[in-house]
Design a protein around this motif. Structure first.
Motif, PDB file in Angstrom:
ATOM      1  N   ALA A 156       0.835  -1.211   0.000  1.00 44.12           N
ATOM      2  CA  ALA A 156       0.000   0.000   0.000  1.00 44.12           C
ATOM      3  C   ALA A 156       0.866   1.257   0.000  1.00 44.12           C
ATOM      4  CB  ALA A 156      -0.932  -0.002   1.211  1.00 44.12           C
ATOM      5  N   ARG A 157       1.926   1.256   0.802  1.00 46.99           N
ATOM      6  CA  ARG A 157       2.798   2.435   0.854  1.00 46.99           C
ATOM      7  C   ARG A 157       3.525   2.628  -0.481  1.00 46.99           C
ATOM      8  NH1 ARG A 157       8.077   4.215   3.134  1.00 46.99           N
ATOM      9  NH2 ARG A 157       7.739   6.416   3.562  1.00 46.99           N
ATOM     10  N   ALA A 158       4.028   1.552  -1.058  1.00 47.11           N
ATOM     11  CA  ALA A 158       4.711   1.652  -2.344  1.00 47.11           C
ATOM     12  C   ALA A 158       3.758   2.186  -3.413  1.00 47.11           C
ATOM     13  CB  ALA A 158       5.278   0.295  -2.761  1.00 47.11           C
ATOM     14  N   ASP A 187       1.769   6.443  -6.982  1.00 44.78           N
ATOM     15  CA  ASP A 187       0.619   7.259  -7.409  1.00 44.78           C
ATOM     16  C   ASP A 187       0.871   8.750  -7.235  1.00 44.78           C
ATOM     17  OD1 ASP A 187      -0.760   4.973  -8.108  1.00 44.78           O
ATOM     18  OD2 ASP A 187      -1.965   4.919  -6.269  1.00 44.78           O
ATOM     19  N   ARG A 188       1.492   9.132  -6.125  1.00 44.29           N
ATOM     20  CA  ARG A 188       1.783  10.555  -5.898  1.00 44.29           C
ATOM     21  C   ARG A 188       2.755  11.085  -6.950  1.00 44.29           C
ATOM     22  NH1 ARG A 188       2.404  10.978   0.687  1.00 44.29           N
ATOM     23  NH2 ARG A 188       0.185  10.894   1.125  1.00 44.29           N
ATOM     24  N   TYR A 207      10.914  -3.973   1.638  1.00 46.65           N
ATOM     25  CA  TYR A 207       9.846  -4.883   1.236  1.00 46.65           C
ATOM     26  C   TYR A 207      10.436  -6.190   0.704  1.00 46.65           C
ATOM     27  CZ  TYR A 207       5.841  -6.575  -1.554  1.00 46.65           C
ATOM     28  OH  TYR A 207       4.849  -7.329  -2.119  1.00 46.65           O
ATOM     29  N   GLN A 208      11.483  -6.070  -0.077  1.00 52.64           N
ATOM     30  CA  GLN A 208      12.117  -7.256  -0.644  1.00 52.64           C
ATOM     31  C   GLN A 208      12.671  -8.162   0.460  1.00 52.64           C
ATOM     32  OE1 GLN A 208      15.800  -6.805  -2.956  1.00 52.64           O
ATOM     33  NE2 GLN A 208      14.850  -8.078  -4.522  1.00 52.64           N
ATOM     34  N   LEU A 255       2.950  -5.081  -8.330  1.00 54.41           N
ATOM     35  CA  LEU A 255       2.559  -5.076  -6.922  1.00 54.41           C
ATOM     36  C   LEU A 255       1.209  -5.759  -6.719  1.00 54.41           C
ATOM     37  CD1 LEU A 255       3.602  -1.459  -5.848  1.00 54.41           C
ATOM     38  CD2 LEU A 255       4.662  -3.606  -5.088  1.00 54.41           C
ATOM     39  N   ALA A 256       0.249  -5.456  -7.562  1.00 53.42           N
ATOM     40  CA  ALA A 256      -1.081  -6.050  -7.427  1.00 53.42           C
ATOM     41  C   ALA A 256      -1.041  -7.561  -7.647  1.00 53.42           C
ATOM     42  CB  ALA A 256      -2.055  -5.391  -8.408  1.00 53.42           C
TER      43      ALA A 256
END
Length: 131
Positions: free
Chosen positions: A3-5, A10-11, A41-42, A112-113
């Motif tokens: 979610a953070r990534a 998106d920003r 994350y990895q 990511l999804a």
């Protein structure tokens, strides 16, 4: 992590779509921050999800987890190459950067999804086999 990534991507994408050439320095900083976030994350997904499944999971789960590890490493290299390409972005390079950034943002979002869905399935299967 996901979610953070995605929020970070998106920003940045919004600034690029809005043609905010004046945010070049901010975008450079955000690319670095996203890269650092991806590293965390990895480490998390490899140590807490992929590696345990490769070591202890059912046969088909092991194959999927190994494949996901390889996909993860590949997208990491793709992102590092992107960051390297635009390390010293100049205003006159904005149009090329804009196209490249929007393309990599789409690749990252899709990855990511897909990865999140696959990890959820792996963890569900792992729980099933533990019973």
């Amino acid at each position: 992590y996901v979610a953070r990534a995605q929020m970070m991507v998106d920003r940045a994408r919004k600034l690029v779509i809005a043609d905010r050439v004046d945010t070049i320095d901010l975008l450079a900083n955000r690319r670095q921050c996203l890269g650092e976030h991806f590293k965390l994350y990895q480490v998390f997904k490899h140590t807490k999800i992929f590696n345990p499944i490769v070591e202890f999971g059912a046969g088909s789960s092991k194959i999927v987890a190994r494949s996901m590890k390889m996909d993860c490493l590949e997208i990491g290299e793709t992102y590092r190459a992107y960051v390297d390409r635009w390390l010293r972005l100049k205003p006159q390079e904005w149009r090329s950067y804009q196209r490249d950034m929007l393309a990599i943002a789409e690749v990252i979002s899709t990855h990511l999804a897909t990865e999140l869905t696959s990890m959820k399935q792996l963890l569900t299967i792992s729980q099933f086999y533990r019973r």
